[in-house]
Design a protein around this motif. Structure first.
Motif, PDB file in Angstrom:
ATOM      1  N   PRO A   1      16.957 -26.537  28.644  1.00 32.00           N
ATOM      2  CA  PRO A   1      16.653 -27.770  29.386  1.00 32.00           C
ATOM      3  C   PRO A   1      16.740 -28.983  28.468  1.00 32.00           C
ATOM      4  O   PRO A   1      16.241 -28.952  27.345  1.00 32.00           O
ATOM      5  CB  PRO A   1      15.217 -27.543  29.863  1.00 32.00           C
ATOM      6  CG  PRO A   1      14.977 -26.077  29.740  1.00 32.00           C
ATOM      7  CD  PRO A   1      15.814 -25.615  28.617  1.00 32.00           C
ATOM      8  N   VAL A   2      17.348 -30.037  28.981  1.00 30.63           N
ATOM      9  CA  VAL A   2      17.466 -31.288  28.227  1.00 30.63           C
ATOM     10  C   VAL A   2      16.517 -32.300  28.840  1.00 30.63           C
ATOM     11  O   VAL A   2      16.569 -32.567  30.041  1.00 30.63           O
ATOM     12  CB  VAL A   2      18.913 -31.811  28.256  1.00 30.63           C
ATOM     13  CG1 VAL A   2      18.994 -33.175  27.582  1.00 30.63           C
ATOM     14  CG2 VAL A   2      19.846 -30.820  27.572  1.00 30.63           C
ATOM     15  N   LEU A   3      15.634 -32.854  28.016  1.00 32.02           N
ATOM     16  CA  LEU A   3      14.635 -33.793  28.501  1.00 32.02           C
ATOM     17  C   LEU A   3      15.288 -35.083  28.980  1.00 32.02           C
ATOM     18  O   LEU A   3      16.090 -35.691  28.272  1.00 32.02           O
ATOM     19  CB  LEU A   3      13.633 -34.100  27.392  1.00 32.02           C
ATOM     20  CG  LEU A   3      12.513 -35.073  27.749  1.00 32.02           C
ATOM     21  CD1 LEU A   3      11.591 -34.466  28.800  1.00 32.02           C
ATOM     22  CD2 LEU A   3      11.708 -35.443  26.495  1.00 32.02           C
ATOM     23  N   LEU A   4      14.915 -35.497  30.199  1.00 32.98           N
ATOM     24  CA  LEU A   4      15.397 -36.764  30.754  1.00 32.98           C
ATOM     25  C   LEU A   4      14.347 -37.855  30.601  1.00 32.98           C
ATOM     26  O   LEU A   4      14.664 -38.973  30.189  1.00 32.98           O
ATOM     27  CB  LEU A   4      15.747 -36.592  32.235  1.00 32.98           C
ATOM     28  CG  LEU A   4      16.860 -35.596  32.556  1.00 32.98           C
ATOM     29  CD1 LEU A   4      17.001 -35.431  34.062  1.00 32.98           C
ATOM     30  CD2 LEU A   4      18.174 -36.041  31.938  1.00 32.98           C
ATOM     31  N   VAL A   5      13.096 -37.530  30.955  1.00 28.72           N
ATOM     32  CA  VAL A   5      12.050 -38.557  30.930  1.00 28.72           C
ATOM     33  C   VAL A   5      10.686 -37.891  30.907  1.00 28.72           C
ATOM     34  O   VAL A   5      10.527 -36.751  31.344  1.00 28.72           O
ATOM     35  CB  VAL A   5      12.174 -39.459  32.184  1.00 28.72           C
ATOM     36  CG1 VAL A   5      11.587 -38.764  33.406  1.00 28.72           C
ATOM     37  CG2 VAL A   5      11.508 -40.807  31.978  1.00 28.72           C
ATOM     38  N   THR A   6       9.699 -38.625  30.381  1.00 28.49           N
ATOM     39  CA  THR A   6       8.283 -38.239  30.457  1.00 28.49           C
ATOM     40  C   THR A   6       7.527 -39.383  31.106  1.00 28.49           C
ATOM     41  O   THR A   6       7.678 -40.532  30.694  1.00 28.49           O
ATOM     42  CB  THR A   6       7.707 -37.971  29.057  1.00 28.49           C
ATOM     43  OG1 THR A   6       8.418 -36.895  28.445  1.00 28.49           O
ATOM     44  CG2 THR A   6       6.229 -37.597  29.153  1.00 28.49           C
ATOM     45  N   VAL A   7       6.735 -39.076  32.131  1.00 26.24           N
ATOM     46  CA  VAL A   7       5.887 -40.083  32.760  1.00 26.24           C
ATOM     47  C   VAL A   7       4.435 -39.653  32.596  1.00 26.24           C
ATOM     48  O   VAL A   7       4.117 -38.467  32.711  1.00 26.24           O
ATOM     49  CB  VAL A   7       6.237 -40.306  34.244  1.00 26.24           C
ATOM     50  CG1 VAL A   7       7.524 -41.089  34.378  1.00 26.24           C
ATOM     51  CG2 VAL A   7       6.345 -38.985  34.999  1.00 26.24           C
ATOM     52  N   VAL A   8       3.570 -40.634  32.319  1.00 23.81           N
ATOM     53  CA  VAL A   8       2.173 -40.291  32.022  1.00 23.81           C
ATOM     54  C   VAL A   8       1.164 -41.068  32.859  1.00 23.81           C
ATOM     55  O   VAL A   8       0.008 -40.658  32.959  1.00 23.81           O
ATOM     56  CB  VAL A   8       1.846 -40.504  30.524  1.00 23.81           C
ATOM     57  CG1 VAL A   8       2.660 -39.571  29.656  1.00 23.81           C
ATOM     58  CG2 VAL A   8       2.068 -41.942  30.107  1.00 23.81           C
ATOM     59  N   THR A   9       1.569 -42.165  33.474  1.00 23.76           N
ATOM     60  CA  THR A   9       0.624 -43.016  34.205  1.00 23.76           C
ATOM     61  C   THR A   9       0.886 -42.913  35.706  1.00 23.76           C
ATOM     62  O   THR A   9       2.027 -43.025  36.152  1.00 23.76           O
ATOM     63  CB  THR A   9       0.779 -44.473  33.762  1.00 23.76           C
ATOM     64  OG1 THR A   9       0.624 -44.541  32.341  1.00 23.76           O
ATOM     65  CG2 THR A   9      -0.267 -45.349  34.431  1.00 23.76           C
ATOM     66  N   GLY A  10      -0.183 -42.744  36.488  1.00 20.27           N
ATOM     67  CA  GLY A  10      -0.031 -42.704  37.938  1.00 20.27           C
ATOM     68  C   GLY A  10       0.655 -43.964  38.446  1.00 20.27           C
ATOM     69  O   GLY A  10       0.278 -45.064  38.063  1.00 20.27           O
ATOM     70  N   GLY A  11       1.669 -43.784  39.317  1.00 16.78           N
ATOM     71  CA  GLY A  11       2.409 -44.926  39.834  1.00 16.78           C
ATOM     72  C   GLY A  11       3.545 -45.397  38.945  1.00 16.78           C
ATOM     73  O   GLY A  11       4.310 -46.288  39.329  1.00 16.78           O
ATOM     74  N   GLU A  12       3.681 -44.797  37.782  1.00 15.46           N
ATOM     75  CA  GLU A  12       4.705 -45.234  36.823  1.00 15.46           C
ATOM     76  C   GLU A  12       6.105 -44.997  37.374  1.00 15.46           C
ATOM     77  O   GLU A  12       6.380 -43.975  38.010  1.00 15.46           O
ATOM     78  CB  GLU A  12       4.518 -44.469  35.504  1.00 15.46           C
ATOM     79  CG  GLU A  12       5.483 -44.857  34.400  1.00 15.46           C
ATOM     80  CD  GLU A  12       5.183 -44.124  33.102  1.00 15.46           C
ATOM     81  OE1 GLU A  12       4.280 -43.271  33.071  1.00 15.46           O
ATOM     82  OE2 GLU A  12       5.884 -44.411  32.107  1.00 15.46           O
ATOM     83  N   VAL A  13       6.986 -45.963  37.120  1.00 13.78           N
ATOM     84  CA  VAL A  13       8.400 -45.844  37.479  1.00 13.78           C
ATOM     85  C   VAL A  13       9.221 -46.047  36.214  1.00 13.78           C
ATOM     86  O   VAL A  13       9.004 -47.022  35.481  1.00 13.78           O
ATOM     87  CB  VAL A  13       8.812 -46.889  38.544  1.00 13.78           C
ATOM     88  CG1 VAL A  13      10.316 -46.784  38.824  1.00 13.78           C
ATOM     89  CG2 VAL A  13       8.017 -46.682  39.825  1.00 13.78           C
ATOM     90  N   LYS A  14      10.151 -45.134  35.961  1.00 15.59           N
ATOM     91  CA  LYS A  14      11.051 -45.278  34.806  1.00 15.59           C
ATOM     92  C   LYS A  14      12.477 -45.151  35.290  1.00 15.59           C
ATOM     93  O   LYS A  14      12.786 -44.328  36.149  1.00 15.59           O
ATOM     94  CB  LYS A  14      10.759 -44.207  33.757  1.00 15.59           C
ATOM     95  CG  LYS A  14       9.578 -44.510  32.862  1.00 15.59           C
ATOM     96  CD  LYS A  14       9.531 -43.589  31.656  1.00 15.59           C
ATOM     97  CE  LYS A  14       8.420 -43.966  30.709  1.00 15.59           C
ATOM     98  NZ  LYS A  14       8.319 -43.049  29.556  1.00 15.59           N
TER      99      LYS A  14
END
Lengths: 113, 115
Positions: free
Chosen positions: A43-56
């Motif tokens: 698997p190749v990492l695309l993104v990490t999100v940590v905050t509720g509601g976060e948009v990347k």
């Protein structure tokens, strides 16, 4: 048992179309990661999100973490054949003592030229 | 900056033999995780290690499987007396020190086939 359900399981679309993949759970996660895996590879990492509601945003890919940190979505705009692959969401359980990831069931995307 | 390295990429063993899978984490990463992907199944956590310590082995089968991450050298996942059901892709991931929000990077995997 914490489960991450992804939908749809399979998706075949034409080049240029938009699509959204969903990752849902009844459990809360402290962070969530999206990966893409191609046959015979890791698997190749695309993104990490940590905050509720976060948009990347990552070029044509938009990732959102739900307000309650129980769900996430991946939206791809104007899909290309190079986007073909297995998309996996993976969450770190909130309150967990360790850093292990719980993986989703996967969405297999095929983009036809 | 080299990514996570795993070797061998492919390993064939006969039933009853031992399998040794190696993982070198990314430079600067001190946390290593092993996952197993069985045919037609998702990735399942096996074990989480830091240098010289096993932090969480809740996903490891109780028998025949062991893992280590010595002070020097790669992490090793060892499977003794392999059986056909051990055939799978084994992935190693690494991350830097940090909390649960730290990103984890995976290696290319070792595909174990037990004859």
């Amino acid at each position: 048992t914490q489960l991450l359900e992804q939908s749809p399981q399979f998706l075949s679309i034409q080049e240029g179309e938009n699509l959204t993949v969903y990752c849902n759970s009844s459990s809360v996660f402290s962070s969530l990661q999206w990966y893409r895996q191609e046959p015979g590879e890791g698997p190749v990492l695309l993104v990490t999100v940590v905050t509720g509601g976060e948009v990347k945003k990552l070029k044509r890919l938009t990732f959102q973490f739900g307000d309650a940190r129980k769900d996430s979505s991946l939206h791809i705009t104007a899909a290309q054949p190079g986007d073909t692959g297995l998309y996996l969401c993976a969450g770190a359980p909130a309150g967990g003592a360790t850093n292990k990831l719980i993986f989703g069931t996967g969405t297999l995307l095929a983009v036809q030229p | 900056n080299a990514g996570v390295m795993q070797n061998p990429r492919h390993l064939v063993r006969r039933r009853g033999q031992e399998a040794r899978l190696r993982c070198s984490p990314m430079k600067g990463h001190s946390h290593v995780y092993w996952y197993r992907q069985l045919p037609e199944e998702g990735l399942k956590f096996m074990v989480y290690l830091q240098k010289e310590n096993i932090i969480d082995e809740s996903g490891m089968p109780k028998e025949r499987f062991s893992a280590e991450f010595p002070k020097e050298g790669p992490s090793i996942l060892r499977i003794q007396q392999v059986v056909r059901g051990d055939s799978a892709a084994y992935f190693c991931a690494s991350s830097p020190p940090g909390g649960q929000g730290t990103s984890k990077f995976f290696g290319p995997g070792t595909r174990l086939t037990v004859l």
